[in-house]
Write an enzyme that holds these catalytic residues in place. Structure first.
Site, PDB file in Angstrom:
ATOM      1  N   ASP A 176       0.863  -1.178   0.000  1.00 59.76           N
ATOM      2  CA  ASP A 176       0.000   0.000   0.000  1.00 59.76           C
ATOM      3  C   ASP A 176       0.895   1.221   0.000  1.00 59.76           C
ATOM      4  O   ASP A 176       2.076   1.123   0.310  1.00 59.76           O
ATOM      5  CB  ASP A 176      -0.800   0.081   1.303  1.00 59.76           C
ATOM      6  CG  ASP A 176      -1.831  -1.005   1.408  1.00 59.76           C
ATOM      7  OD1 ASP A 176      -2.081  -1.651   0.394  1.00 59.76           O
ATOM      8  OD2 ASP A 176      -2.363  -1.188   2.507  1.00 59.76           O
TER       9      ASP A 176
ATOM     10  N   ASP B  16      -5.025  -3.732   4.648  1.00 57.72           N
ATOM     11  CA  ASP B  16      -5.544  -3.300   5.943  1.00 57.72           C
ATOM     12  C   ASP B  16      -7.052  -3.488   6.064  1.00 57.72           C
ATOM     13  O   ASP B  16      -7.558  -3.790   7.127  1.00 57.72           O
ATOM     14  CB  ASP B  16      -5.150  -1.847   6.247  1.00 57.72           C
ATOM     15  CG  ASP B  16      -5.405  -0.920   5.066  1.00 57.72           C
ATOM     16  OD1 ASP B  16      -6.197  -1.296   4.178  1.00 57.72           O
ATOM     17  OD2 ASP B  16      -4.822   0.175   5.022  1.00 57.72           O
TER      18      ASP B  16
ATOM     19  N   ASP C 186      -9.485  -6.640   1.849  1.00 56.73           N
ATOM     20  CA  ASP C 186      -8.151  -7.091   1.442  1.00 56.73           C
ATOM     21  C   ASP C 186      -7.914  -8.547   1.835  1.00 56.73           C
ATOM     22  O   ASP C 186      -6.954  -9.166   1.382  1.00 56.73           O
ATOM     23  CB  ASP C 186      -7.065  -6.236   2.113  1.00 56.73           C
ATOM     24  CG  ASP C 186      -7.014  -4.825   1.531  1.00 56.73           C
ATOM     25  OD1 ASP C 186      -7.470  -4.661   0.388  1.00 56.73           O
ATOM     26  OD2 ASP C 186      -6.523  -3.924   2.219  1.00 56.73           O
TER      27      ASP C 186
HETATM   28  P1  ATP Z   1      -3.175   3.647  -0.123  1.00 55.92           P
HETATM   29  O1  ATP Z   1      -3.044   2.453  -0.968  1.00 55.92           O
HETATM   30  O2  ATP Z   1      -2.354   4.766  -0.578  1.00 55.92           O
HETATM   31  O3  ATP Z   1      -3.120   3.387   1.328  1.00 55.92           O
HETATM   32  P2  ATP Z   1      -5.840   3.405  -0.188  1.00 55.92           P
HETATM   33  O4  ATP Z   1      -5.908   2.317  -1.162  1.00 55.92           O
HETATM   34  O5  ATP Z   1      -5.999   3.144   1.246  1.00 55.92           O
HETATM   35  O6  ATP Z   1      -4.568   4.235  -0.416  1.00 55.92           O
HETATM   36  P3  ATP Z   1      -8.301   4.515  -0.096  1.00 55.92           P
HETATM   37  O7  ATP Z   1      -8.274   4.778   1.343  1.00 55.92           O
HETATM   38  O8  ATP Z   1      -9.011   3.384  -0.677  1.00 55.92           O
HETATM   39  O9  ATP Z   1      -6.844   4.480  -0.613  1.00 55.92           O
HETATM   40  O10 ATP Z   1      -8.749   5.825  -0.778  1.00 55.92           O
HETATM   41  C1  ATP Z   1      -8.935   5.894  -2.146  1.00 55.92           C
HETATM   42  C2  ATP Z   1      -9.414   7.270  -2.465  1.00 55.92           C
HETATM   43  O11 ATP Z   1     -10.642   7.507  -1.806  1.00 55.92           O
HETATM   44  C3  ATP Z   1      -8.474   8.361  -1.977  1.00 55.92           C
HETATM   45  O12 ATP Z   1      -7.515   8.684  -2.938  1.00 55.92           O
HETATM   46  C4  ATP Z   1      -9.427   9.516  -1.725  1.00 55.92           C
HETATM   47  O13 ATP Z   1      -9.640  10.204  -2.919  1.00 55.92           O
HETATM   48  C5  ATP Z   1     -10.697   8.828  -1.307  1.00 55.92           C
HETATM   49  N1  ATP Z   1     -10.837   8.802   0.141  1.00 55.92           N
HETATM   50  C6  ATP Z   1     -10.076   8.144   1.020  1.00 55.92           C
HETATM   51  N2  ATP Z   1     -10.507   8.307   2.276  1.00 55.92           N
HETATM   52  C7  ATP Z   1     -11.588   9.076   2.219  1.00 55.92           C
HETATM   53  C8  ATP Z   1     -12.510   9.603   3.168  1.00 55.92           C
HETATM   54  N3  ATP Z   1     -12.384   9.351   4.471  1.00 55.92           N
HETATM   55  N4  ATP Z   1     -13.500  10.372   2.739  1.00 55.92           N
HETATM   56  C9  ATP Z   1     -13.639  10.615   1.422  1.00 55.92           C
HETATM   57  N5  ATP Z   1     -12.837  10.161   0.492  1.00 55.92           N
HETATM   58  C10 ATP Z   1     -11.811   9.397   0.850  1.00 55.92           C
END
Ligand code: ATP
Length: 901
Positions: free
Chosen positions: A332, A637, A641
């Site tokens: 990630d 996480d 997943d």
């Molecule tokens: P990484 O792999 O970098 O950890 P991730 O896969 O956890 O990222 P996500 O948390 O799935 O990424 O978020 C994907 C997208 O969703 C983010 O780029 C953001 O645009 C949006 N996002 C994430 N968290 C929130 C939230 N709490 N509220 C609104 N939009 C969100």
């Protein structure tokens, strides 16, 4: 514990009645009351499975073919009246069991300590505030907040659910998640139909919920049947099992050979039965690597502890082996490669762009347009961004003595800081607005929205999320003067790309005023009806140690791939900063969806960045990489997943932000969520594998050499250069002690500069077989050489044997120093200096050997006499020559291999 013994079960009761029964409310207990109840009822823990009694564990060390042979030998010697031999055999057998028992205890302690590190946490309401507590501290009456991926900590009566799905397979056997609600069920409803209950040990698959704890620990449903939970991880891996099987079959083979030799010696060579019997006992002891499984177990336990010190907690032991073979790490981005300490650095509104200054989460910092500081409070669009950012947000910002910290999602924390930077001294929008409903964030739809109402009855929807997702729901955009106009999608996309190219995470913010009284928020309320207010860009700097770890991976022949839900531009920029190999090629989730498996398998090889992916893509990526013969480590996480983590060769869950579901699916849990810890674990994995190899490479030739000595002597009709009792001493006392030193060997210098080991590599490789043959022959030459020399000098048989035994032990010690460096020269200062463990065991064994040779009662027991200093020097000299021969042979081999590479 169920202290309000209601005749009607909780699932049949109204939720309010349950709250009253437990003397609690929707705001939870007070902290003091919770502590009092914890004191009264005890921790929320299932009783430990009964441990095997120490006596039984000790006795189990006698349950082994070799020990049976020895006990038979003790009986035979006793019958023959050789009482000293009987006593020696028995003492050695007991000493061996004691050593094994102590080692096993240590290994089990190591595992227990690791288990404690994985203790789960739970969110509860105490004094009306959300708190994270150890699940063991949850008490009846506590209000528990459930979210996707969490493990239900106790039996709960739910009073609030939002799309709550719970996987109850552990209780009901039903593998599909069941939908929960707050409606009471019939008093006699079976467990699976009690929809208003969430049971301890089950997993939240989706949605959120709140419930009051009605039972904890042994009083829970799972507590009542807790027998089935007592599965304790045993200390073994496929490799160790393979060695175990190998030792067992080897034992059978050796016993067969021993029986044939017994017949041969007795019938053809006409040896006395008693002598012949002791010879074959000696042979069995010499040849059977009985100490091997125990030493391998220690090696694993040492590895588990070393990994835990580097923040990598092993949940399933085979992972140690797999980690050493990992050739691709899929990771990630947020929090693993980056720090997950966010700060809003840029804001874009229609026709305007701002830079935001500041430090961490402190809500202080100027907002600039170019060089000029703007009065953000006067800017309608900025004010609206601040309001939406504060309302569509679950985090809490705390500032004590100028030290600003957050609770909740760091990105939301950063938005709260931004809202305060814009709002200045004006009261927080949260003071004026109350949340009526929400659509919580889900990685699949990538946005979050809330519905809030203020004191005047105005109802407002606020949304934030991935720009392309939010843009798709907007028809209009906010004009600088506060009005709205048609959405210029193209301009917003360009602005988003520009922010992402700087490595910032981009979020779009939109709002909509709803009709008064609107009380429930659904996707349909937003779709095509939102007004886009602006974009914010958040910085999240890479972890410096992750950059170093990526370099290490590349040196070690391990490819690093980033799989993120973030924007392609942001991912590429961070990939570049982190030092990924191919940062210019990014595949998005949409690209992946368009590829079939064959195309994907080709594409994954050269692509290191996957953006805008959802958890389902991770599973496809793992499978594609595995189809190329790669050994894949994958981080995760969220609850979604879990399938990818299970599928990966080494599934790695985040310890801090990871859900319980991910942890349960993973082999390894990172205590600090840090990419560098994965690489440290791989390094330890390689070390453990090397050490296992070293233990085996050291033990087998030693055994083979000794066995060969006896067989050759017997076949040539010569007197034995070592007696059975002496072999017993060598193998069951000195060898095991020396072998353990190898379990503690530190990482070799070039460990992370070698390519990963191929997946199916066999331990008994051609190289090892050759080493066994060579060393056995050298042992044979050394032992017979010194024996012949002693006889030639006119020494007695007894002295000649004593010298032969000492030669074997000296050869073992030199062999140990040789084996310590499988991949380099043993003649460096560091190699000679060794480790404390090596010197402690070598000194211990040397002292034992002196006692064996010079202490009168040992001389009586083992049939030895004092060796003169000159002969002693000669014996050490043989060791030096032996060492020189095998070291030169290794250098020759390494030189040949280097030539090939
Ligand atoms: P990484 O792999 O970098 O950890 P991730 O896969 O956890 O990222 P996500 O948390 O799935 O990424 O978020 C994907 C997208 O969703 C983010 O780029 C953001 O645009 C949006 N996002 C994430 N968290 C929130 C939230 N709490 N509220 C609104 N939009 C969100």
């Amino acid at each position: 514990m169920n202290d309000a013994a209601t005749p009607i079960p909780h699932h049949a009761l109204d939720a309010e009645a349950t709250l009253v029964a437990f003397d609690t409310g929707r705001g939870g207990l007070s902290q003091d009351e919770a502590l009092r109840r914890l004191d009264q009822h005890g921790p929320n823990r299932l009783p430990e499975p009964p441990k095997r009694s120490p006596v039984l564990r000790f006795l189990r060390h006698f349950h082994n073919v070799l020990i049976y042979v020895l006990i038979a030998a003790a009986i035979v010697t006793a019958v023959l009246g050789h009482f000293i031999d009987t006593a020696v055999i028995l003492v050695v057998v007991i000493a061996n069991a004691v050593i094994g028992f102590i080692q096993e205890g240590r290994a089990e302690q190591a595992m227990a300590a690791i288990r404690d590190m994985l203790a789960p946490h739970t969110s509860v309401l105490r004094d009306g505030e959300r708190r994270t507590v150890d699940s063991a501290d949850v008490v009846v009456g506590d209000i528990v907040l459930l979210e996707a991926g969490e493990k239900v900590p106790a039996d709960l009566r739910l009073f609030e659910t939002k799309g709550l799905l719970v996987q109850e397979a552990i209780l009901t056997g039903e593998s599909l998640p069941v939908e929960k609600s707050t409606a009471a069920a019939a008093a006699n409803a079976p467990l699976g139909d009690r929809t208003a209950m969430a049971f301890s040990g089950t997993l939240v698959a989706a949605g959120t919920g709140r419930g009051v704890v009605v039972a904890t620990g042994p009083a829970t449903e799972i507590g009542r049947i807790s027998g089935m939970l007592s599965s304790v991880e045993t200390l073994t891996t496929p490799l160790v099992q393979q060695m175990d099987r190998f030792s067992r079959w080897l034992t059978v083979l050796i016993l067969l050979i021993a029986a044939i030799l017994l017949a041969f010696g007795y019938f053809l060579e006409h040896f006395a039965f008693a002598d012949m019997f002791m010879i074959v006992v000696g042979l069995s002891v010499a040849a059977i690597p009985e100490g091997l499984p125990a030493v391998l177990t220690i090696t694993l336990a040492v590895g588990v502890q070393a990994m835990a010190r580097r923040n990598a907690i092993v949940r399933r032991l085979p992972a140690i082996e797999t980690l050493g073979a990992v050739s691709v790490i899929c990771t990630d981005k947020t929090g693993t490669l980056t720090r997950n300490e966010m700060m809003v650095a840029s804001v874009v509104t229609a026709g305007d762009a701002f830079m935001v200054e500041g430090e961490g989460y402190a809500p202080e910092g100027a907002i600039r347009r170019g060089e000029t500081v703007v009065d953000a409070g006067e800017n309608q669009a900025l004010r609206e961004i601040a309001r939406a950012a504060a309302l569509c947000n679950d985090a809490v910002l705390n500032g004590e003595n100028g030290n600003w910290t957050i609770q909740g999602d760091p990105m939301e924390g950063a938005l709260l800081a931004l809202a305060r930077k814009i709002g200045g001294d004006t009261p927080s929008p949260r003071a004026e607005w109350r949340r009526v409903d929400e659509i919580s964030f889900d990685a699949r739809h990538r946005y979050m929205a809330t519905l809030d109402r203020n004191t005047h009855g105005t109802t407002l929807a606020s949304a934030k999320g991935a720009p392309e997702r939010i843009l798709a729901m907007c028809a209009t955009q906010r004009r600088p003067d506060g009005g709205s106009e048609a959405l210029d999608e193209h301009a917003w996309n360009e602005a988003a790309e520009a922010i992402a190219a700087k490595g910032q995470r981009v979020l779009a913010i939109a709002t909509r005023t709803m009709a008064d009284g609107h009380a429930a928020l659904g996707h349909a309320d937003l779709e095509g009806k939102l007004v886009l207010v602006g974009l914010v860009g958040l910085i999240d700097p890479p972890r410096p140690e992750a950059i170093a770890a990526v370099v290490q991976c590349h040196e070690a022949g391990i490819r690093v791939k980033m799989i993120t839900g973030d924007h392609a531009g942001t991912a590429a920029a961070i990939g570049r900063q982190i030092g990924l190999q191919n940062p210019d090629r990014v595949l998005t989730g949409t690209d992946l969806d368009m590829m079939d498996d064959a195309a994907l398998s080709n594409a994954v090889a050269e692509t290191d960045i996957f953006a805008r992916t959802s958890p389902e893509h991770k599973l496809r990526l793992v499978t594609a990489l595995q189809s190329r013969g790669l050994t894949v480590a994958m981080t995760g996480d969220g609850v979604n997943d879990a399938p990818a983590l299970k599928r990966a060769d080494a599934g790695i869950a985040m310890g801090l932000k990871g859900s319980e579901a991910a942890k349960e699916a993973a082999e390894l849990v990172l205590a600090d969520d840090n990419f560098a810890s994965i690489v440290a674990a791989v390094r330890e994995g390689r070390t453990v594998y090397d050490n296992i190899k070293k233990v085996i490479s050291w033990t087998l030739p030693t055994n083979a050499g000794e066995a060969l000595t006896i067989i050759v002597a017997l076949l040539l009709g010569m007197a034995l250069p070592v007696t059975a009792i002496q072999i017993l001493w060598i193998n069951l006392v000195t060898s095991i002690t020396l072998g353990i030193a190898l379990a503690f060997e530190p990482t070799e210098e070039n460990t992370m500069r070698r390519p990963p080991r191929p997946r199916g590599e066999s331990l008994l490789s051609a190289g090892l077989t050759w080493h066994i043959v060579l060393v056995s022959l050298l042992f044979l030459a050394g032992v017979f050489g010194i024996y012949a020399y002693a006889i030639d000098q006119g020494h007695s048989d007894v002295l000649a044997r004593t010298m032969a035994v000492n030669t074997i032990v000296v050869l073992e010690i030199f062999h140990l120093f040789f084996i310590r460096n499988l991949y380099g020269t043993s003649l460096t200062w560091a190699a000679v200096r060794g480790t404390k463990m090596v010197w402690a065991t070598v000194l211990g064994v040397t002292a034992a050997q002196f006692a064996f040779t010079y202490v009168p009662f040992m001389q009586d027991a083992f049939g030895t006499v004092a060796v003169s200093p000159l002969d002693g020097i000669l014996i050490v000299g043989i060791g030096i020559v032996f060492f020189a021969v095998i070291e030169v042979e290794k250098q020759l081999r390494l030189a040949l291999l280097a030539g090939k590479a």
